[in-house]
Design a protein around this motif. Structure first.
Motif, PDB file in Angstrom:
ATOM      1  N   ASN A 138       0.849  -1.207   0.000  1.00  0.00           N
ATOM      2  CA  ASN A 138       0.000   0.000   0.000  1.00  0.00           C
ATOM      3  C   ASN A 138       0.880   1.250   0.000  1.00  0.00           C
ATOM      4  OD1 ASN A 138      -1.926  -1.582   2.562  1.00  0.00           O
ATOM      5  ND2 ASN A 138      -2.487  -1.461   0.419  1.00  0.00           N
ATOM      6  N   TYR A 139       1.914   1.198   0.848  1.00  0.00           N
ATOM      7  CA  TYR A 139       2.751   2.387   1.041  1.00  0.00           C
ATOM      8  C   TYR A 139       3.482   2.754  -0.246  1.00  0.00           C
ATOM      9  CZ  TYR A 139       6.366   5.491   2.798  1.00  0.00           C
ATOM     10  OH  TYR A 139       7.190   6.571   2.983  1.00  0.00           O
ATOM     11  N   LEU A 140       4.210   1.783  -0.827  1.00  0.00           N
ATOM     12  CA  LEU A 140       5.006   2.099  -2.019  1.00  0.00           C
ATOM     13  C   LEU A 140       4.128   2.228  -3.261  1.00  0.00           C
ATOM     14  CD1 LEU A 140       8.118  -0.186  -1.455  1.00  0.00           C
ATOM     15  CD2 LEU A 140       7.970   2.293  -1.164  1.00  0.00           C
ATOM     16  N   GLY A 141       3.030   1.441  -3.320  1.00  0.00           N
ATOM     17  CA  GLY A 141       2.170   1.474  -4.497  1.00  0.00           C
ATOM     18  C   GLY A 141       1.292   2.719  -4.534  1.00  0.00           C
ATOM     19  N   ALA A 142       0.859   3.189  -3.355  1.00  0.00           N
ATOM     20  CA  ALA A 142      -0.124   4.276  -3.368  1.00  0.00           C
ATOM     21  C   ALA A 142       0.198   5.410  -2.382  1.00  0.00           C
ATOM     22  CB  ALA A 142      -1.512   3.711  -3.063  1.00  0.00           C
ATOM     23  N   ILE A 143       0.307   5.095  -1.106  1.00  0.00           N
ATOM     24  CA  ILE A 143       0.311   6.153  -0.084  1.00  0.00           C
ATOM     25  C   ILE A 143       1.492   7.124  -0.233  1.00  0.00           C
ATOM     26  CG2 ILE A 143       0.076   6.635   2.398  1.00  0.00           C
ATOM     27  CD1 ILE A 143      -2.131   4.762   1.091  1.00  0.00           C
ATOM     28  N   ARG A 144       2.662   6.593  -0.620  1.00  0.00           N
ATOM     29  CA  ARG A 144       3.803   7.500  -0.781  1.00  0.00           C
ATOM     30  C   ARG A 144       3.508   8.525  -1.883  1.00  0.00           C
ATOM     31  NH1 ARG A 144       9.955   5.687  -1.958  1.00  0.00           N
ATOM     32  NH2 ARG A 144       8.978   5.076  -3.914  1.00  0.00           N
ATOM     33  N   ASN A 145       2.794   8.090  -2.917  1.00  0.00           N
ATOM     34  CA  ASN A 145       2.394   9.037  -3.967  1.00  0.00           C
ATOM     35  C   ASN A 145       1.336  10.013  -3.476  1.00  0.00           C
ATOM     36  OD1 ASN A 145       3.955   8.792  -6.173  1.00  0.00           O
ATOM     37  ND2 ASN A 145       2.583   7.417  -7.306  1.00  0.00           N
ATOM     38  N   TRP A 146       0.444   9.563  -2.562  1.00  0.00           N
ATOM     39  CA  TRP A 146      -0.539  10.492  -2.004  1.00  0.00           C
ATOM     40  C   TRP A 146       0.220  11.655  -1.356  1.00  0.00           C
ATOM     41  CZ3 TRP A 146      -4.832   7.634   1.290  1.00  0.00           C
ATOM     42  CH2 TRP A 146      -5.399   6.599   0.543  1.00  0.00           C
ATOM     43  N   VAL A 147       1.226  11.265  -0.552  1.00  0.00           N
ATOM     44  CA  VAL A 147       1.954  12.273   0.222  1.00  0.00           C
ATOM     45  C   VAL A 147       2.748  13.182  -0.716  1.00  0.00           C
ATOM     46  CG1 VAL A 147       3.737  12.603   1.985  1.00  0.00           C
ATOM     47  CG2 VAL A 147       2.035  10.767   2.244  1.00  0.00           C
TER      48      VAL A 147
END
Ligand code: TYM
Length: 336
Positions: free
Chosen positions: A19-28
């Motif tokens: 989740n973090y590398l696939g999506a959340i890091r891009n959210w941030v």
């Protein structure tokens, strides 16, 4: 056009490295880079989570835990609208209206429904089947221009575009914006640590298959040490990883975490085995995720504050969603 960044995550289980590398890091990153006038909406897809049964206390706890994890990972409720779907009735309302536009044939093609319902299709909930229509409503409500997600959500986003186009055409309006998926090339699909052919997932029964952002240092080190690999040394050519899914996954995780291209990582580690590579990877993970875990532990201690932040986010979301929902009712002749 003004940027509207919208994305969601199911509050089932914990936030993991996929989740973090696939999506959340891009959210941030997108939250930090959004131009003046642009807005970010990030939400807990608790209405999506009803597609699988869960008792009330577990669901409540999961929503708070996931909200805390997102904030710990860098989502800033002062700059982004952070909320849970269930507090914004416009989501299920628009989803119902879009059910008139979505075609059964389109839903039948959704690979996630096929995977999640498996052999027990007749026993799956109706919510699991119409899930992508709610997802379309989630983004269309806010006129999303960009939707940062992992690769597994690409098909759902294409469906959202199809629904938006058909609605605009059928009702002769220019109501919905077509959203663009934003998928990180290096981390589009992080795989299980136990099986290089399966996606890292919240629903995998083995906790050793994933790194959770809430794992402590010893746990991260142990999971990487026990991660499945092969005996061959690392090659210098990325093409040679094609038939080595577990090796490719670990190198991909390193590259994504370090923000380096895969060839640069291989140039450094070529000829070395996993006995040497794994400890360096574990160090890198611990260094980056350690501060996230520390913040998460602090946020968990104050559930009242999390509830307050989510209530404030929901109030902003309700206001932002209202014009598009009203436009949909009007376009369909249901309200003036
Ligand atoms: P969910 O909760 O399964 O996952 C949240 C986000 O994490 C990404 N992701 C991954 N990326 C790379 N590798 C992996 N192993 C991995 N596992 C998960 C997902 O692609 C996703 O971006 N249906 C969505 C939630 C949702 C949504 C939305 C997303 C509901 N409405 C509207 C975007 C826009 C889901 O179940 O994601």
């Amino acid at each position: 056009m003004t940027q509207r960044i919208v994305s969601g995550i199911q509050p089932t289980g914990r936030l993991h490295l996929g989740n973090y590398l696939g999506a959340i890091r891009n959210w941030v990153r997108m939250q930090d880079a959004v131009a003046t006038g642009g807005r970010c909406f990030f939400f807990l897809a608790d209405l999506h989570s009803i597609s699988v049964h869960e008792d009330a206390a577990t669901r409540r706890a999961n929503v708070r835990e996931m909200a805390a994890a997102l904030i710990a990972a860098g989502v800033d409720p002062a700059r982004s609208t952070l909320f849970s779907q269930a507090q914004v009735p416009a989501h299920p309302e628009l989803a119902w209206l879009l059910n008139g536009t979505a075609r059964i044939g389109w839903l039948n093609r959704m690979t996630q429904f096929k995977e999640k319902s498996g052999k027990n299709r007749e026993g799956a909930s109706a919510a699991l089947y119409v899930y992508p229509v709610l997802q379309a409503a989630d983004v269309l409500l806010y006129q999303a221009t960009h939707v940062p997600v992992g690769e597994d959500q690409k098909q759902h986003l294409e469906l959202a575009r199809d629904i938006a186009t058909k609605f605009n055409t059928d009702f002769e309006v220019d109501l919905f914006t077509l959203p663009e998926p934003i998928i990180p090339p290096a981390a589009a699909r992080i795989m299980s640590l136990r099986d290089g052919s399966a996606k890292m997932s919240k629903s995998d029964p083995s906790d050793m298959s994933r790194i959770n952002l809430s794992d402590d240092v010893d746990m991260v080190v142990q999971k990487i040490r026990k991660a499945k690999t092969d005996p061959a040394p690392l090659p210098d050519d990325p093409a040679e990883l094609a038939d080595r899914p577990e090796a490719r996954n670990l190198v991909g995780i390193y590259a994504a975490m370090a923000d380096e291209p895969v060839p640069a990582v291989l140039a450094r580690f070529a000829g070395q085995g996993f006995g040497a590579f794994k400890p360096v990877l574990a160090d890198l993970l611990v260094e980056t995720l350690g501060p996230v875990k520390t913040r998460l532990d602090q946020l968990r201690d104050d559930p009242g504050e999390l509830d307050r932040l989510l209530a404030a986010g929901a109030a902003q979301a309700r206001e932002a969603a209202a014009p598009t929902l009203a436009g949909a009712y009007r376009a369909m002749g249901l309200r003036d």
